[in-house]
Scaffold this motif. Structure first.
Motif, PDB file in Angstrom:
ATOM      1  N   ALA A 120      33.922  27.014  17.190  1.00 44.30           N
ATOM      2  CA  ALA A 120      33.823  27.059  18.588  1.00 44.30           C
ATOM      3  C   ALA A 120      34.480  28.371  18.506  1.00 44.30           C
ATOM      4  O   ALA A 120      33.999  29.095  19.008  1.00 44.30           O
ATOM      5  CB  ALA A 120      35.064  25.819  19.213  1.00 44.30           C
ATOM      6  N   LYS A 121      32.543  28.239  19.587  1.00 44.02           N
ATOM      7  CA  LYS A 121      32.420  29.997  20.561  1.00 44.02           C
ATOM      8  C   LYS A 121      33.162  30.399  21.789  1.00 44.02           C
ATOM      9  O   LYS A 121      33.415  28.843  22.067  1.00 44.02           O
ATOM     10  CB  LYS A 121      31.016  29.944  20.687  1.00 44.02           C
ATOM     11  N   GLY A 122      33.519  31.444  22.015  1.00 43.98           N
ATOM     12  CA  GLY A 122      34.124  31.590  22.879  1.00 43.98           C
ATOM     13  C   GLY A 122      35.749  31.146  22.854  1.00 43.98           C
ATOM     14  O   GLY A 122      36.398  30.886  22.052  1.00 43.98           O
ATOM     15  N   VAL A 123      36.526  30.968  24.195  1.00 45.85           N
ATOM     16  CA  VAL A 123      37.219  30.181  24.421  1.00 45.85           C
ATOM     17  C   VAL A 123      37.664  29.153  24.193  1.00 45.85           C
ATOM     18  O   VAL A 123      38.776  27.971  24.087  1.00 45.85           O
ATOM     19  CB  VAL A 123      38.334  30.525  25.774  1.00 45.85           C
ATOM     20  N   SER A 124      36.399  27.912  24.128  1.00 50.43           N
ATOM     21  CA  SER A 124      36.874  27.130  23.905  1.00 50.43           C
ATOM     22  C   SER A 124      37.476  26.269  21.776  1.00 50.43           C
ATOM     23  O   SER A 124      38.362  25.631  22.088  1.00 50.43           O
ATOM     24  CB  SER A 124      35.480  26.098  24.027  1.00 50.43           C
ATOM     25  N   GLY A 125      37.609  27.513  21.501  1.00 47.69           N
ATOM     26  CA  GLY A 125      38.181  27.678  20.451  1.00 47.69           C
ATOM     27  C   GLY A 125      39.398  27.239  20.238  1.00 47.69           C
ATOM     28  O   GLY A 125      40.272  26.706  19.614  1.00 47.69           O
ATOM     29  N   LEU A 126      39.793  28.221  20.829  1.00 47.50           N
ATOM     30  CA  LEU A 126      41.827  28.116  20.923  1.00 47.50           C
ATOM     31  C   LEU A 126      42.004  26.927  22.190  1.00 47.50           C
ATOM     32  O   LEU A 126      43.299  26.684  21.353  1.00 47.50           O
ATOM     33  CB  LEU A 126      41.625  29.599  21.992  1.00 47.50           C
ATOM     34  N   ILE A 127      41.715  26.071  23.524  1.00 46.44           N
ATOM     35  CA  ILE A 127      41.975  25.554  24.149  1.00 46.44           C
ATOM     36  C   ILE A 127      41.395  23.686  23.603  1.00 46.44           C
ATOM     37  O   ILE A 127      40.669  23.850  22.773  1.00 46.44           O
ATOM     38  CB  ILE A 127      41.180  25.669  25.555  1.00 46.44           C
ATOM     39  N   GLU A 128      42.477  23.218  23.022  1.00 48.59           N
ATOM     40  CA  GLU A 128      42.048  21.920  22.569  1.00 48.59           C
ATOM     41  C   GLU A 128      42.606  21.511  24.328  1.00 48.59           C
ATOM     42  O   GLU A 128      43.873  20.876  24.564  1.00 48.59           O
ATOM     43  CB  GLU A 128      43.028  21.699  22.293  1.00 48.59           C
ATOM     44  N   VAL A 129      41.308  20.218  24.933  1.00 49.36           N
ATOM     45  CA  VAL A 129      41.581  19.579  25.829  1.00 49.36           C
ATOM     46  C   VAL A 129      41.419  18.328  26.407  1.00 49.36           C
ATOM     47  O   VAL A 129      40.634  17.581  24.897  1.00 49.36           O
ATOM     48  CB  VAL A 129      40.962  20.484  27.072  1.00 49.36           C
ATOM     49  N   GLU A 130      41.883  17.248  26.148  1.00 51.05           N
ATOM     50  CA  GLU A 130      42.407  16.177  26.456  1.00 51.05           C
ATOM     51  C   GLU A 130      41.552  15.335  27.305  1.00 51.05           C
ATOM     52  O   GLU A 130      42.124  15.404  28.411  1.00 51.05           O
ATOM     53  CB  GLU A 130      43.370  14.521  25.991  1.00 51.05           C
ATOM     54  N   ASN A 131      40.380  14.865  27.676  1.00 50.05           N
ATOM     55  CA  ASN A 131      39.771  14.222  28.857  1.00 50.05           C
ATOM     56  C   ASN A 131      39.643  13.017  28.805  1.00 50.05           C
ATOM     57  O   ASN A 131      39.358  12.102  28.772  1.00 50.05           O
ATOM     58  CB  ASN A 131      37.967  15.009  28.580  1.00 50.05           C
ATOM     59  N   PRO A 132      40.231  12.060  29.878  1.00 48.79           N
ATOM     60  CA  PRO A 132      41.202  11.166  30.439  1.00 48.79           C
ATOM     61  C   PRO A 132      39.384  10.662  30.620  1.00 48.79           C
ATOM     62  O   PRO A 132      39.678   9.677  30.469  1.00 48.79           O
ATOM     63  CB  PRO A 132      41.928  11.268  31.485  1.00 48.79           C
ATOM     64  N   ASN A 133      38.463  11.513  30.762  1.00 45.39           N
ATOM     65  CA  ASN A 133      37.089  10.417  31.786  1.00 45.39           C
ATOM     66  C   ASN A 133      36.376  10.063  30.730  1.00 45.39           C
ATOM     67  O   ASN A 133      35.724   9.372  29.984  1.00 45.39           O
ATOM     68  CB  ASN A 133      36.728  11.072  32.660  1.00 45.39           C
ATOM     69  N   ARG A 134      37.211  11.187  29.282  1.00 42.11           N
ATOM     70  CA  ARG A 134      35.528  10.620  27.985  1.00 42.11           C
ATOM     71  C   ARG A 134      35.698   9.268  27.157  1.00 42.11           C
ATOM     72  O   ARG A 134      37.172   8.414  26.826  1.00 42.11           O
ATOM     73  CB  ARG A 134      36.186  11.787  27.469  1.00 42.11           C
ATOM     74  N   VAL A 135      34.336   8.723  26.965  1.00 41.53           N
ATOM     75  CA  VAL A 135      35.470   7.017  26.427  1.00 41.53           C
ATOM     76  C   VAL A 135      34.676   7.962  25.274  1.00 41.53           C
ATOM     77  O   VAL A 135      33.150   7.826  24.860  1.00 41.53           O
ATOM     78  CB  VAL A 135      34.235   6.384  27.644  1.00 41.53           C
TER      79      VAL A 135
END
Length: 173
Positions: free
Chosen positions: A72-87
């Motif tokens: 992943a590019k940028g910071v998104s590769g370092l941060i793992e986020v679980e979106n509760p609204n994502r189906v």
């Protein structure tokens, strides 16, 4: 030294992972990968092919390739986020789909959807009754039509009589 009216709280509560914890996590990952290779599975063949491609790369490089095939590019590769609204789209088994389709269970509808369906049914029933002449409006329309037909027939008879009268006038002369 006084800080003044405005205070900035950025960076005060930062927690850094110690090198010992990082080393422990790396060892745990290696143990998991060894266990996967020993017990065999779909993922082990992918990891082996990744190791062969990398050649003489270090073990940490192969770990990162196995976990994250696309970087992943940028910071998104370092941060793992679980979106509760994502189906998350779940795969359904063919047997459950066949059972649902065969039984004919209706899905739960919202109140608005139910009211809309009921309105459509009522409108269709009214149209059917109207076409058969069973409604008050249909009776009134049919009565009006009968009166109009009668008037048109009388007008047609009058026109014919007038035509005959005009035809007879020249014959008399």
């Amino acid at each position: 030294m006084p800080r003044g009216k405005y205070t900035n709280h950025k960076g005060r509560n930062r927690k850094f992972t110690s090198p010992e914890e990082l080393e422990e996590q790396r060892k745990q990952e290696e143990i998991k990968q060894k266990w996967r290779k020993e017990h065999g599975g779909e993922s082990s063949s992918e990891e082996e092919s990744g190791d062969e491609k990398s050649g003489s790369g270090s073990s940490e490089d192969s770990d990162s390739e196995g976990d994250h095939p696309v970087k992943a590019k940028g910071v998104s590769g370092l941060i793992e986020v679980e979106n509760p609204n994502r189906v998350v789209k779940k795969n359904k088994k063919l047997t459950t789909l066949n059972n649902l389709g065969g039984e004919g269970e209706k899905p739960q509808l919202s109140r608005r959807e139910r009211e809309e369906i009921e309105r459509q049914r009522a409108a269709a029933a009214y149209q059917k009754a109207h076409a058969e002449g069973k409604t008050e409006q249909a009776r009134a329309d049919l009565a009006r039509l009968a009166i109009i037909r009668q008037q048109r027939e009388e007008a047609a008879k009058r026109r014919e009589q007038e035509k005959k009268a005009k035809d007879e006038v020249p014959k008399k002369r």
